[in-house]
Design a protein around this motif. Sequence first.
Motif, short mmCIF file in Angstrom:
data_model
loop_
_atom_site.label_atom_id
_atom_site.label_comp_id
_atom_site.label_asym_id
_atom_site.label_seq_id
_atom_site.Cartn_x
_atom_site.Cartn_y
_atom_site.Cartn_z
N LEU A 163 6.86 3.13 -0.23
CA LEU A 163 6.84 1.69 -0.99
C LEU A 163 7.15 1.76 -2.11
CD1 LEU A 163 2.93 1.14 -0.63
CD2 LEU A 163 4.38 0.68 1.27
N GLU A 168 9.47 0.27 3.71
CA GLU A 168 7.85 -0.06 4.04
C GLU A 168 7.81 0.67 5.51
OE1 GLU A 168 10.28 -1.76 2.09
OE2 GLU A 168 8.92 -2.53 0.29
N LYS A 169 9.11 0.46 6.10
CA LYS A 169 8.83 0.47 6.79
C LYS A 169 8.67 2.43 8.10
CE LYS A 169 13.68 2.16 7.83
NZ LYS A 169 13.60 1.97 6.77
N PHE A 171 5.74 3.78 6.43
CA PHE A 171 4.77 3.91 5.52
C PHE A 171 3.53 4.35 7.29
CE2 PHE A 171 0.28 2.90 4.70
CZ PHE A 171 0.48 2.94 3.75
N ARG A 192 3.23 4.85 12.34
CA ARG A 192 3.55 3.87 10.87
C ARG A 192 2.63 2.65 10.90
NH1 ARG A 192 8.13 6.72 12.47
NH2 ARG A 192 9.31 6.96 11.47
N LEU A 193 2.23 2.70 10.33
CA LEU A 193 1.03 1.48 9.53
C LEU A 193 1.78 0.37 8.30
CD1 LEU A 193 -1.60 2.23 8.66
CD2 LEU A 193 -0.44 4.15 9.09
N THR A 194 0.69 -0.43 7.62
CA THR A 194 0.74 -1.58 6.86
C THR A 194 0.23 -1.71 6.22
OG1 THR A 194 2.79 -2.33 8.04
CG2 THR A 194 1.40 -3.83 6.33
N SER A 196 -3.06 -3.46 3.03
CA SER A 196 -2.81 -4.68 2.71
C SER A 196 -2.94 -5.05 1.07
CB SER A 196 -4.49 -4.50 3.30
OG SER A 196 -4.72 -4.20 2.03
N ARG A 197 -2.29 -5.30 0.57
CA ARG A 197 -2.14 -5.61 -0.70
C ARG A 197 -3.01 -5.24 -1.36
NH1 ARG A 197 1.52 -9.57 -2.40
NH2 ARG A 197 0.39 -9.72 -4.76
N TYR A 204 -4.46 4.63 -0.03
CA TYR A 204 -3.33 4.95 1.14
C TYR A 204 -3.65 6.06 2.12
CZ TYR A 204 -0.53 2.30 -1.79
OH TYR A 204 0.09 0.88 -2.64
#
Length: 258
Positions: A163, A168-169, A171, A192-194, A196-197, A204
């Motif tokens: 990050l 980001e791709k 992560f 790979r995942l995204t 949240s804020r 993580y």
Amino acid sequence: MQDRNSSRIVVMTAGGTNPQVMINALAKHFPDLHVIEEEPESKGTLLKRRAKRFGWLTAFGQLATMVASRLGKSVAAKRTQEIVRDHGLSADPDPAIPVVRVPSLNDPACHATVTKLQPAAVFTISCRILSPAKLAAIPCPVINFHAGINPMYRGQMGGYWSLVERDEKNFGATVHLVDNGIDTGGTLYEKRLTPSRADSLATYPLLMTAACIDISVQSLEDAVNGTLKPYQPQGASRLRFPPPIWTWLYHGIAKGIW
């Protein structure tokens, strides 16, 4: 030497929430699962090793970040509960899962336990690096769960660094064979995942653990069935370490990456 048990799995760990979530999930797929839990390294031992590599200033800075991250886990308790709940998992120790406690995974007591159990595979998560001699003495595949995408984010806090570097791709997490390097063994699966804020350095690894139960199970099923297919992933290899506290604060304030 007795034959390996055809479906027995041994998990090696230093304990904690993330490993417990993984252990509970694996036990549902592999009922004959055993845990070898080592004592965590002391802060003093860790600090001395880091100081030898980076110098005392950076070592103290890294330790400060780790302390801040632990404090952050209390703040992030709600998000931690959400991750566990949303993935249908549990972080509570299961008394039905047998646990052998040893001083270190490199202690003779660990080797004796593996020799006695003769598992089809060993799965490591959140633990010391096995010495070359101890690794060579394990007569079955040794598989590691790594919270980062190899080889770009080997070592520690791979998700955080992806990050920070606006990558980001990448992560995500990797399940790979263990060799004598640090996260250098052949990759079995990656995901790979995204985040949240609401996620941060404190959550993580748990997010990756919860989201990657499936590829962890698959890797062990492959080991049991003798169908492991490791491959060497592409990308520049880089070993990562915790950021010093001043780096962590900078990226948190400037980029909102905590």
